[in-house]
Design an enzyme around this catalytic site. Sequence first.
Site, PDB file in Angstrom:
ATOM      1  N   GLU A 211       0.852  -1.188   0.000  1.00  0.00           N
ATOM      2  CA  GLU A 211       0.000   0.000   0.000  1.00  0.00           C
ATOM      3  C   GLU A 211       0.882   1.230   0.000  1.00  0.00           C
ATOM      4  O   GLU A 211       2.051   1.158   0.370  1.00  0.00           O
ATOM      5  CB  GLU A 211      -0.840   0.031   1.301  1.00  0.00           C
ATOM      6  CG  GLU A 211      -1.880  -1.033   1.370  1.00  0.00           C
ATOM      7  CD  GLU A 211      -2.377  -1.233   2.798  1.00  0.00           C
ATOM      8  OE1 GLU A 211      -2.258  -0.305   3.623  1.00  0.00           O
ATOM      9  OE2 GLU A 211      -2.879  -2.332   3.076  1.00  0.00           O
TER      10      GLU A 211
ATOM     11  N   LYS B  42       2.110   4.684   1.632  1.00  0.00           N
ATOM     12  CA  LYS B  42       2.163   5.196   3.006  1.00  0.00           C
ATOM     13  C   LYS B  42       1.732   6.668   2.946  1.00  0.00           C
ATOM     14  O   LYS B  42       2.491   7.528   2.497  1.00  0.00           O
ATOM     15  CB  LYS B  42       3.574   5.054   3.578  1.00  0.00           C
ATOM     16  CG  LYS B  42       3.654   5.379   5.037  1.00  0.00           C
ATOM     17  CD  LYS B  42       4.964   4.905   5.633  1.00  0.00           C
ATOM     18  CE  LYS B  42       5.015   5.093   7.124  1.00  0.00           C
ATOM     19  NZ  LYS B  42       4.864   6.465   7.566  1.00  0.00           N
TER      20      LYS B  42
ATOM     21  N   ASP C 231       0.916  10.340   3.859  1.00  0.00           N
ATOM     22  CA  ASP C 231       1.601  11.239   4.776  1.00  0.00           C
ATOM     23  C   ASP C 231       0.585  12.215   5.365  1.00  0.00           C
ATOM     24  O   ASP C 231       0.384  13.316   4.861  1.00  0.00           O
ATOM     25  CB  ASP C 231       2.689  11.992   3.999  1.00  0.00           C
ATOM     26  CG  ASP C 231       3.705  12.597   4.939  1.00  0.00           C
ATOM     27  OD1 ASP C 231       3.617  12.342   6.153  1.00  0.00           O
ATOM     28  OD2 ASP C 231       4.578  13.337   4.461  1.00  0.00           O
TER      29      ASP C 231
ATOM     30  N   TYR D 178      -6.551  -0.308   7.766  1.00  0.00           N
ATOM     31  CA  TYR D 178      -6.325  -1.375   8.762  1.00  0.00           C
ATOM     32  C   TYR D 178      -7.571  -1.566   9.617  1.00  0.00           C
ATOM     33  O   TYR D 178      -8.206  -0.592  10.027  1.00  0.00           O
ATOM     34  CB  TYR D 178      -5.136  -0.971   9.640  1.00  0.00           C
ATOM     35  CG  TYR D 178      -4.762  -1.953  10.741  1.00  0.00           C
ATOM     36  CD1 TYR D 178      -4.659  -3.324  10.486  1.00  0.00           C
ATOM     37  CD2 TYR D 178      -4.495  -1.502  12.039  1.00  0.00           C
ATOM     38  CE1 TYR D 178      -4.311  -4.211  11.491  1.00  0.00           C
ATOM     39  CE2 TYR D 178      -4.135  -2.387  13.052  1.00  0.00           C
ATOM     40  CZ  TYR D 178      -4.053  -3.740  12.767  1.00  0.00           C
ATOM     41  OH  TYR D 178      -3.707  -4.615  13.755  1.00  0.00           O
TER      42      TYR D 178
ATOM     43  N   LYS E 208      10.618   3.754   3.248  1.00  0.00           N
ATOM     44  CA  LYS E 208      10.515   5.211   3.052  1.00  0.00           C
ATOM     45  C   LYS E 208      11.187   5.618   1.747  1.00  0.00           C
ATOM     46  O   LYS E 208      12.331   5.225   1.481  1.00  0.00           O
ATOM     47  CB  LYS E 208      11.209   5.937   4.218  1.00  0.00           C
ATOM     48  CG  LYS E 208      10.514   5.756   5.558  1.00  0.00           C
ATOM     49  CD  LYS E 208       9.209   6.485   5.576  1.00  0.00           C
ATOM     50  CE  LYS E 208       8.924   7.410   6.667  1.00  0.00           C
ATOM     51  NZ  LYS E 208       9.545   8.133   7.547  1.00  0.00           N
TER      52      LYS E 208
ATOM     53  N   CYS F 220      25.103  45.276   5.642  1.00  0.00           N
ATOM     54  CA  CYS F 220      23.674  45.021   5.482  1.00  0.00           C
ATOM     55  C   CYS F 220      23.218  45.458   4.085  1.00  0.00           C
ATOM     56  O   CYS F 220      23.499  46.585   3.680  1.00  0.00           O
ATOM     57  CB  CYS F 220      22.903  45.777   6.557  1.00  0.00           C
ATOM     58  SG  CYS F 220      21.118  45.660   6.327  1.00  0.00           S
TER      59      CYS F 220
ATOM     60  N   CYS G 278      20.776  48.657   4.671  1.00  0.00           N
ATOM     61  CA  CYS G 278      21.136  49.952   5.249  1.00  0.00           C
ATOM     62  C   CYS G 278      22.643  50.188   5.255  1.00  0.00           C
ATOM     63  O   CYS G 278      23.102  51.253   5.654  1.00  0.00           O
ATOM     64  CB  CYS G 278      20.578  50.073   6.669  1.00  0.00           C
ATOM     65  SG  CYS G 278      21.426  49.035   7.855  1.00  0.00           S
TER      66      CYS G 278
ATOM     67  N   CYS H 220      22.298  42.471  11.398  1.00  0.00           N
ATOM     68  CA  CYS H 220      22.491  43.900  11.155  1.00  0.00           C
ATOM     69  C   CYS H 220      22.212  44.584  12.492  1.00  0.00           C
ATOM     70  O   CYS H 220      21.118  44.458  13.033  1.00  0.00           O
ATOM     71  CB  CYS H 220      21.524  44.398  10.089  1.00  0.00           C
ATOM     72  SG  CYS H 220      21.443  46.193  10.077  1.00  0.00           S
TER      73      CYS H 220
ATOM     74  N   CYS I  91      17.352  50.470  10.411  1.00  0.00           N
ATOM     75  CA  CYS I  91      17.383  49.603   9.223  1.00  0.00           C
ATOM     76  C   CYS I  91      15.936  49.342   8.757  1.00  0.00           C
ATOM     77  O   CYS I  91      15.122  48.802   9.507  1.00  0.00           O
ATOM     78  CB  CYS I  91      18.099  48.301   9.570  1.00  0.00           C
ATOM     79  SG  CYS I  91      18.178  47.166   8.196  1.00  0.00           S
TER      80      CYS I  91
HETATM   81  S1  IVH Z   1      -0.652   0.270   8.830  1.00  0.00           S
HETATM   82  C1  IVH Z   1      -0.448  -1.790  12.999  1.00  0.00           C
HETATM   83  N1  IVH Z   1      -0.839   1.363   6.462  1.00  0.00           N
HETATM   84  O1  IVH Z   1       2.158   5.225   9.141  1.00  0.00           O
HETATM   85  C2  IVH Z   1      -0.157  -1.154  11.679  1.00  0.00           C
HETATM   86  N2  IVH Z   1      -0.075   2.725   8.253  1.00  0.00           N
HETATM   87  O2  IVH Z   1       4.603   4.565  10.895  1.00  0.00           O
HETATM   88  C3  IVH Z   1      -0.934   0.054  11.440  1.00  0.00           C
HETATM   89  N3  IVH Z   1       0.370   5.045   7.604  1.00  0.00           N
HETATM   90  O3  IVH Z   1       0.782   5.175  12.346  1.00  0.00           O
HETATM   91  C4  IVH Z   1      -0.416   0.945  10.397  1.00  0.00           C
HETATM   92  N4  IVH Z   1      -0.191   4.844   5.485  1.00  0.00           N
HETATM   93  O4  IVH Z   1      -0.327   6.645  10.584  1.00  0.00           O
HETATM   94  C5  IVH Z   1      -0.505   1.551   7.744  1.00  0.00           C
HETATM   95  N5  IVH Z   1      -1.101   2.166   4.313  1.00  0.00           N
HETATM   96  C6  IVH Z   1      -0.777   2.372   5.592  1.00  0.00           C
HETATM   97  C7  IVH Z   1      -0.352   3.627   6.065  1.00  0.00           C
HETATM   98  C8  IVH Z   1       0.009   3.764   7.412  1.00  0.00           C
HETATM   99  C9  IVH Z   1       0.232   5.669   6.422  1.00  0.00           C
HETATM  100  C10 IVH Z   1       0.869   5.690   8.844  1.00  0.00           C
HETATM  101  C11 IVH Z   1       0.050   5.408  10.070  1.00  0.00           C
HETATM  102  C12 IVH Z   1       0.981   4.738  11.037  1.00  0.00           C
HETATM  103  C13 IVH Z   1       2.323   5.147  10.523  1.00  0.00           C
HETATM  104  C14 IVH Z   1       3.327   4.082  10.883  1.00  0.00           C
END
Ligand code: IVH
Length: 681
Positions: free
Chosen positions: A114, A116, A118, A227, A313, A407, A410, A425, A431
């Site tokens: 999936e 991640k 942000d 989840y 990451k 600066c 001035c 400065c 200034c």
């Molecule tokens: S699963 C027990 N899936 O990343 C596992 N987390 O560093 C539950 N996050 O606290 C997390 N996308 O806020 C999961 N596809 C995804 C996610 C995800 C973002 C965040 C979430 C979690 C943090 C973990």
Amino acid sequence: MTENEAIQRISQLILQINHHNDLYYNQSRQEIADYQFDMLLKELQALEKSFPHLLHSDSPTQRVGGSVTKVFKQIKHQYPMMSLGNTYSFGELQEFDARVKKVLGVDEVEYVCELKFDGVAISLWYENGLLIHGVTRGDGVQGDDVTMNIKTIRSIPLRLQTPNPPANLEVRGEIVMPRGGFEKFNELRIARGEEPFANPRNAASGSIKMQDSSMVAKRPLQCFCYYVPGDVLEATSHFDSLKWIEKLGFNISETMRVYADIHGVNEFIEEWDKKRSELPYDVDGIVVKVNNFHLQKELGFTAKSPRWAIAYKFKAEQVQTRLNSIVFQVGRTGAITPVAELEPVQLAGTVVKRASLHNADIISQMDIRPGDWVMVEKGGEIIPKIVGVDISRRPIDSEHFQYISTCPECGSALVRKESEANHYCPNFEYCPPQIKGRIEHFIGRKAMNIDSLGEGKIEVLYDNKLVRTMADLYDLTYSSLIGLEKTIENVDGIVRKLSFQSKTVNNILKGIEESRNVPFSRVLFALGIRFVGATTAQKLANHFRSMQQLLKATYHELLEVDEVGEKIAESLVSYFSNPDNQYIIGRLELAGLQMEQLDAPSDVLDNKLNGKTFVVSGVFSRSREEIQLLIEKFGGKNQSSISSKTDFVLAGENMGPAKKTKAEKLGIRIIGEDEFLELIG
Ligand code: IVH
């Protein structure tokens, strides 16, 4: 309409509106025009107004918000909200795969990949199909109850779309602010003189913690669910559990994929590392999860994270572009900031024209020179940074960059304290950007809030020699302002003509007049004393109660104020001992500004604690910040350490023995959380 007819029509409308909401927010489709949709919603609102007892907590009209929460209730998570282990290379993911296979004693494991997201994590609780709580992560064990706020997010179902909902269901997901919406929202904030958010993540997390849910409703937020904690009887794998909750009305990312082994995962990474900038929202990596529930159970959890999932990451996105020049900005405190002017380039979904260079040391360490090709990266901050120079593309006639010694505004010789990275400065008094910066700070929202003077008008007043200090604002008159004008070009080359017509002038004068009622704590903040932010100003005002008392305070007396350390105390002493500042304060007082704290601190709900001083120590059922806020809301004061002036020590579990002994020695009353709650009723 009879009540029975209303009941029928309301349930019809709810079904229709929910259906169209789901299409629009979860499936990006539309069957009816926006106008028709608004008409359905209006009809429902009108019916609920006529028959208030028929208003349901899951009515789509609740999406517009309206309730105001002063202090969020703390809710303990049913299952702790854990984090994920991080990896930064495919090699590390292979190590994760090897560990998983070893524990399970198998040759291959199926994974779900999936994105991640942000944003900010949220836990959604449903009871008999109805959304009853939305809880933030908090410290992982308990979080804030932000239900009213998350109800305004349309991709979160208020009622599960099934006739037979489970008695209890918890779903976890991430609330994000899509990039487009974020940029528009930040522009709006800047136009209103508010501080922009650094990135969509901060904007999302700030939004869901707002007190007024109708404000949250105006923010472009979206939720991706990923989840379902606990035992899911309806599915045997993670993938199927998400497909199941999708049918219940949750928004699941279409990008989720199942792979037979870890090699497939690599494909997913490569695909999304390239494509992520095309997504309308930020993702900072991918999450890899063992798909099968039995295998997940077998792997279990460590104290911090599941053994069956891991994050990968992405490296921050980088681009190369030409550094056209290095320019210098002078802040209101005189600090010099070097800024890189770049050949405009596309990066992580936005066009970058400028980057921060921080200070002279960084420029010389990296040996950055105008004309160089530089690597630009977007981190968590709003301004991208330069992370390297491509020496191979350096022009042959290039020379070392000489940092400025005077600066740019001035001409004063710059100074640099040994302990500080920045040049300053020293021409504090004359200034121009320092003068304008101080006045801009003075009129700001959290300070005197004279918003009719924002957006370049200070510049006009300065150019016409009408203001040199903040006190000059109070000498402005209609005749001194009428007819002034200036053409202003902003950093992006947009030209605007500012002209002071009668309406503008009257607004300015009205704003200045109204600022005379701004409470003392904000006047104190508005002075722009170094290191004195809005919170410190409030604490100083609560403690000393008047400018007169504060001006008399010694260094040691200042140190007694909660959160005032040596740096702030020194800054206050130096500010107040300067005759120029004393003169300005005197003029502000003559102009009628508030120089005394009114009886109770400004945002006190109830003065039950009547100025009593508390030291809070130990662990409580709610967060310590919340307890301290309650003390202030009920007219008490917080202190960081026990002294003879302390009235109560509010002791939670695990209070340090040294604190206890000290309190007992000074004869200070020690109370527990329950007793405190009784005190405030
Ligand atoms: S699963 C027990 N899936 O990343 C596992 N987390 O560093 C539950 N996050 O606290 C997390 N996308 O806020 C999961 N596809 C995804 C996610 C995800 C973002 C965040 C979430 C979690 C943090 C973990």
